[in-house]
Design an enzyme around this catalytic site. Structure first.
Site, short mmCIF file in Angstrom:
data_model
loop_
_atom_site.label_atom_id
_atom_site.label_comp_id
_atom_site.label_asym_id
_atom_site.label_seq_id
_atom_site.Cartn_x
_atom_site.Cartn_y
_atom_site.Cartn_z
N SER C 21 -25.26 8.42 -3.45
CA SER C 21 -24.23 8.74 -2.46
C SER C 21 -23.23 7.60 -2.30
O SER C 21 -23.60 6.43 -2.22
CB SER C 21 -24.91 9.00 -1.12
OG SER C 21 -23.95 9.29 -0.13
N LYS C 45 -20.98 11.84 -1.31
CA LYS C 45 -20.55 10.83 -0.34
C LYS C 45 -21.04 11.18 1.07
O LYS C 45 -21.00 12.35 1.47
CB LYS C 45 -19.02 10.74 -0.36
CG LYS C 45 -18.41 9.81 0.67
CD LYS C 45 -18.73 8.35 0.41
CE LYS C 45 -18.46 7.46 1.60
NZ LYS C 45 -19.13 6.14 1.47
N VAL C 71 -17.33 0.24 3.24
CA VAL C 71 -16.49 1.42 3.35
C VAL C 71 -16.62 2.04 4.74
O VAL C 71 -15.62 2.39 5.37
CB VAL C 71 -16.85 2.44 2.25
CG1 VAL C 71 -16.14 3.77 2.49
CG2 VAL C 71 -16.49 1.89 0.87
N GLY C 72 -17.86 2.14 5.21
CA GLY C 72 -18.03 2.66 6.56
C GLY C 72 -17.92 4.16 6.67
O GLY C 72 -17.37 4.68 7.63
N CYS C 130 -27.29 3.05 6.56
CA CYS C 130 -25.96 2.55 6.22
C CYS C 130 -25.67 1.27 7.01
O CYS C 130 -25.65 1.30 8.24
CB CYS C 130 -24.87 3.57 6.52
SG CYS C 130 -23.23 2.93 6.13
N THR C 193 -28.09 -0.27 0.54
CA THR C 193 -27.62 -1.63 0.25
C THR C 193 -28.23 -2.67 1.21
O THR C 193 -28.64 -2.35 2.31
CB THR C 193 -26.09 -1.68 0.37
OG1 THR C 193 -25.72 -1.16 1.65
CG2 THR C 193 -25.44 -0.86 -0.72
C1 FMN Z 1 -19.02 1.75 -2.37
C2 FMN Z 1 -20.37 2.28 -1.94
C3 FMN Z 1 -20.45 3.31 -1.00
C4 FMN Z 1 -21.68 3.79 -0.58
N1 FMN Z 1 -21.75 4.81 0.33
C5 FMN Z 1 -22.95 5.34 0.68
C6 FMN Z 1 -23.07 6.46 1.54
O1 FMN Z 1 -22.08 7.04 1.97
N2 FMN Z 1 -24.30 6.91 1.88
C7 FMN Z 1 -25.44 6.31 1.40
O2 FMN Z 1 -26.55 6.74 1.72
N3 FMN Z 1 -25.37 5.27 0.55
C8 FMN Z 1 -24.16 4.77 0.19
N4 FMN Z 1 -24.11 3.70 -0.69
C9 FMN Z 1 -25.37 3.13 -1.21
C10 FMN Z 1 -25.72 3.70 -2.58
O3 FMN Z 1 -25.96 5.08 -2.48
C11 FMN Z 1 -26.98 3.01 -3.13
O4 FMN Z 1 -28.02 3.18 -2.20
C12 FMN Z 1 -26.77 1.52 -3.34
O5 FMN Z 1 -25.49 1.27 -3.83
C13 FMN Z 1 -27.80 0.88 -4.29
O6 FMN Z 1 -27.72 1.39 -5.58
P1 FMN Z 1 -26.88 0.67 -6.76
O7 FMN Z 1 -27.30 -0.77 -6.79
O8 FMN Z 1 -27.23 1.42 -8.00
O9 FMN Z 1 -25.44 0.82 -6.40
C14 FMN Z 1 -22.87 3.23 -1.12
C15 FMN Z 1 -22.78 2.20 -2.07
C16 FMN Z 1 -21.56 1.73 -2.49
C17 FMN Z 1 -21.52 0.63 -3.51
#
Ligand code: FMN
Ligand code: FAD
Ligand code: FAD
Ligand code: FMN
Ligand code: FES
Ligand code: FES
Lengths: 302, 258, 302, 258
Positions: C21, C45, C71-72, C130, C193
């Site tokens: 997401s 998203k 992003v929020g 989040c 994150t």
């Molecule tokens: C730019 C960005 C936006 C994100 N937006 C969301 C979100 O809307 N909802 C959510 O559950 N996680 C969100 N995440 C977290 C990701 O879904 C994921 O949990 C996290 O990035 C770890 O995985 P990765 O290291 O492969 O990116 C976002 C991550 C990034 C980098």
């Protein structure tokens, strides 16, 4: 040139650059590469009451911009340190700070007592955050009650500067910092390593003999910076910051986030003279930015 | 004395698709380098290879201030070191580690598996200097794993064995006839290579009552005693650093199950 | 060829590779680069009850082997999603899973209720982790009681597969996983994150407008792997793993640690077709290792 | 249509110590590229530069399938892109973003600060094609910041201004006389450069009642609408992605405090 002196409790450092426990051995291993006497201080390899052989090999795995280790506090015990090692390394023209470990509160107390009598050592770092030992270690640092107990117990027997090293593997590190401040710590240092894991997919096996280990290096810098920033706002004792510092700009970032001094860890492995470069780089930065006293930078975000 | 020193890439000799010699040249004089010593090399321009990588010093030319390193590609670091530009700077921490012990007199046997031959050119030179007669036994899975047999033959008789029989005798090194000849009075066996091979050699040496030194290739974070990551267990149950107490160990001092 | 089908509650994925997401928008942005229909699923998203504009620029900072974002939860609200976006993207030949967010439990309930009625969507991911919103978000995911309450409340109104996305910013993620399992989750996904920070030393200012943000990318992989491993041992519901997956071997590592499916996040930014390469790479790995059914790999450390 | 495409480094033209043109050649045909479009470039062989980097497309040769990118070194990524080997593969995601609007008739004014001139060669070509008369005003701190004035002068009259007076008129661009001449009937002002400069230009354009388009250089993680990191606030208080709704915006639609 900017005044680089900083003070942590009663511990006076001629500059804020020190080396992190377990990454600089006892300093002697670095003599061919640099003059340890130029450092603000040296946090020596973790000590325990008795000799420890640490964990079996493999103890290390490289990761993206970092490494995992599970050394497990291998050392010859505090008595050996006091009798054999300290008399040699106290000759370095810098502060030597012991890193104190235990499996029980009693252990911590015994080690701290022995170090209390040690002239020429003005501070200890209480490690309640080692992720690589089965009993004790991080278990103390992730539980508010035992963190308090360990700090209070050691505070009673240690009269000089007591620095408590916090674990980043907690929900609320600022809360933990407040607890150890209440319990008598003169300063906190953070972060220790983050609990992590590496797997060799080809043989379907964890890489480390202990399965999990502690993550360090530049990969953790953003996490460590956030924690230093949060802790700085929460306590009124000095904060010593570390986690992925590779150069002077990284060090400055930690100071701006709230660190009075910094420790360099993993970077010592790839460049054993890096800590002196950091000192020079800080001096340069101060010149460029018109900083006359390094303490102006501490918590100096605008 | 150990140091950090900048070298420049002087050239490559490719031995096959995944093995090469890299020559590194310095403007400063070189310190004395003993057989078995190794260097921790920083892979330049590739922050993706975070830690330095340890390699035996294959050969040294003090006059021209050149080191040769033998490298077999097994991952990102060894691959990246194989495609630097001529003249590109490379930082080394060296010379690190201990050395082999040289008996009063020979003959001695050197058993290397694949890239385990890397420390044995300098050893051969030293043995020759001391008039200790050496025999090499180089093993590999196929002939592709054997390198520079001619170079080694300047310093002793060279036997080869490969598992698939594509060069030398077919079989594993420990089955080679030179080891079966009970009349050969080896005073020392040196070995370097994959762990199982070294252990088999150690077992054989013990059976034959010949001292045996093995050079270990443990994973290292620093290479100079700072991190305690590279340990091996001794016969007394202590963990000692391979980078400072080794890489060469008399196998009788190790906690090997053999 | 190995059977790549996996099941998460009642959700059937034709392979374990999904996109995370917030890193894959609504899938449409990737159509020129790859066929989203080849994916096991798409976690779209994050949705909130109402339109959200998210946080001010700057929202991003690169770090060693990773990035921070704040992003929020910018999105046009769940109704807009249901009316405008879902009708288009449900045409992709893959599972679409909504990511549900709220500032209050009431918000979560309202969003989940709306999605419950949505035919052709078989699961939602409840994001209680989040780090980039002031109210709600991570606050729910780091507190055991509110994590339980949010999960229970949504469980009551959502009849299909409920996946709860856990925050890594806790002392005990396995405990948190058990709590949401108890509270009715059909699966957990992790990690979101890690809270981090970046500073521009030259201007003495945090880089992100929100000061702190969420760290993602390969730098967090060792931490995420450890958490997946711990959670897998603690719960009996399926685990969906993510955190720094860049290629098929990374994905296999997460499955060996215990993940039934994986999500690819940040890697989509640097290579928008990476997820299909991961599927191919997993197929290769299975062939090389004689794996006939991908589920053999789940928790398959030796 | 946007795509991921591999190019090879065909060559460099260094403009000064920290600015260069890199030419990238492809074996595949190129898609249509509009002025203002940009590419997300993966810095090859350097995992230390994790994300791609966005750059305007400076010039394009469809026949020979070559793109030119103007790059000013400001950090690790722009430095690394400046020292690739001829023939080294480089991955691009492109063409990304929107384009400038072209008025029915001119004249138009293009104001660029430093490396902000990058999108304006293609714009100049398009304007000339459409017979819209263009004037360039290139500004910088010193003459070192001004590049390729002759190239631009094929597409319009070029004025220069530098803060230190080392080239053109001394002062900031918004003080330049071409702007003071109220009789010049510009139908559009295009601008790209540092934020304060663009805002000053926007203010001036508003005062003069001339439409103004600015090309924003926000930090981007993806470049194609996936991450929502690159937003700018609109006059209505919405956050819109610079990578998909921009990089070119009519300044009246932005929430700029001017
Ligand atoms: C730019 C960005 C936006 C994100 N937006 C969301 C979100 O809307 N909802 C959510 O559950 N996680 C969100 N995440 C977290 C990701 O879904 C994921 O949990 C996290 O990035 C770890 O995985 P990765 O290291 O492969 O990116 C976002 C991550 C990034 C980098
Ligand atoms: C004292 C010493 C001397 C050496 N001499 C030589 C030499 O002369 N020539 C030569 O080619 N190599 C030598 N090696 C081995 C060499 O250091 C490794 O091959 C190299 O570090 C691999 O780096 P990489 O980045 O290519 O692989 P990586 O990407 O780091 O590793 C690839 C795979 O191999 C595994 N691996 C890496 N290093 C080791 C290790 N040391 N033990 C077990 N598994 C490992 C990793 O876990 C991973 O699975 C020596 C090692 C030591 C300790
Ligand atoms: C649509 C678009 C078109 C562009 N066109 C060009 C072009 O044609 N030629 C050109 O030279 N550059 C152009 N840029 C800028 C270019 O993308 C950056 O200079 C480049 O990404 C810097 O990478 P680096 O690794 O060298 O620097 P980094 O190490 O990433 O950054 C160095 C310093 O600059 C800051 N920084 C980096 N990027 C930005 C940014 N976009 N805004 C504000 N601060 C930033 C960083 O925070 C850091 O402090 C463009 C940017 C965008 C968004
Ligand atoms: C190999 C290794 C051994 C360590 N041993 C100790 C130790 O004995 N005591 C301790 O408090 N911290 C120990 N640490 C943690 C470091 O002191 C430091 O907190 C951590 O590495 C983060 O800093 P860095 O990213 O700069 O390395 C060790 C770290 C490493 C990498
Ligand atoms: S590799 Fe660090 S002590 Fe041996
Ligand atoms: S840079 Fe990712 S949406 Fe614009």
């Amino acid at each position: 040139m900017a005044d680089l002196n900083v003070t942590i409790g009663d511990l006076k450092l001629k500059n804020p650059v020190t080396t992190a426990s377990g990454t600089f051995a006892y300093g002697e291993e670095f003599k061919e590469f640099m003059d340890p006497g130029k450092l603000g201080g040296i946090f020596v390899k973790g000590l325990t009451l008795h000799n420890r052989e640490g964990n079996p090999y493999p103890r290390m795995a490289e990761t993206a911009s970092g490494m995992l280790n599970s050394v497990g506090l291998q050392n010859k015990g505090v008595d050996h340190f006091i009798e054999e090692i300290f008399p040699r390394i106290k000759q370095f023209n810098t502060q030597i700070i012991a890193n104190v470990n235990g499996s029980t509160i009693e252990d911590y107390i015994r080690v701290a007592e022995k170090l209390n009598g040690l002239g020429e050592m003005h501070a200890i770092e209480l490690n309640i955050s080692c992720p690589n030992v089965k009993e004790g270690g991080m278990a103390f640092g992730i539980n508010p009650r035992s963190a308090r107990e360990a700090t209070e117990a050691v505070r009673k027997v240690y009269n000089k500067t007591l620095i408590v090293k916090l674990s980043p593997n907690v929900t609320d590190i600022a809360g933990m910092a407040r607890i150890v401040e209440d319990a008598g710590a003169d300063a906190v240092s953070l972060v220790n390593t983050f609990l992590g894991m590496a797997i060799d997919a080809e043989i379907r096996h964890p890489i480390l003999s202990t399965v999990t280990g502690g993550l360090s290096g530049p990969c953790i810098k953003p996490l460590a910076l956030r924690m230093v920033y949060d802790v700085y706002k929460a306590v009124s004792i000095p904060v010593i910051g570390m986690g992925g510092i590779m150069n002077a700009i990284d060090a400055i970032e930690f100071m701006l986030a709230g660190a009075t001094a910094i420790q360099i860890g993993t970077a010592n492995f790839t460049d054993p003279s890096v800590s002196l470069k950091v000192i020079d780089g800080i001096t340069d930065y101060c010149k460029r930015h018109g900083v006359e006293n390094i303490v102006e930078l501490v918590g100096g975000l605008e | 004395m150990k140091r950090i020193q900048d070298f420049k890439v002087a050239g490559y000799t490719w031995l096959n698709r995944d093995s090469y010699l890299i020559e590194l040249e310095s403007e400063q004089d070189l310190p004395g380098i003993a057989p078995g010593n190794f260097a921790e090399i920083k892979v330049p321009g590739n922050p993706g290879v975070f830690l330095r990588r340890p390699f035996s010093i294959f050969d040294v030319d003090y006059d021209y201030r050149v080191l040769s390193i033998f490298i077999k590609i097994i991952g990102e670091g060894t691959r990246a070191l194989g495609s630097l530009n001529q003249g590109q700077p490379v930082s080394l921490i060296y010379p690190l580690g201990n050395t082999f012990s040289i008996p009063e007199k020979g003959p001695v046997l050197i058993i290397a598996g694949g890239s385990g031959m890397a420390p044995f050119l300098l050893l051969g030179k030293k043995l020759k200097e001391r008039s200790v007669n050496a025999t090499y036994l180089l093993g590999g899975r196929t002939s592709e794993d054997l390198h520079m047999i001619e170079t080694f033959s300047d310093y002793g008789q060279v036997f080869a064995s490969t598992e698939d029989g594509s060069a030398g005798t077919q079989g594993v090194v420990t089955d080679h006839e030179v080891l079966k000849d009970k009349t050969l009075p080896f005073r020392m066996i040196y070995t370097c290579g994959p762990d199982p091979m070294m252990k088999a050699v150690a077992r054989l040496a013990r059976q034959r009552n010949i001292p045996c030194e093995a050079s270990l290739e443990h994973m290292m974070a620093c290479g100079f005693g700072a991190c305690l990551c590279c340990v091996t267990e001794t016969a007394e149950g202590k963990n000692v650093c391979v980078c400072t107490e080794g890489p060469v160990f008399n196998v009788k001092n190790l906690a090997w199950q053999i």
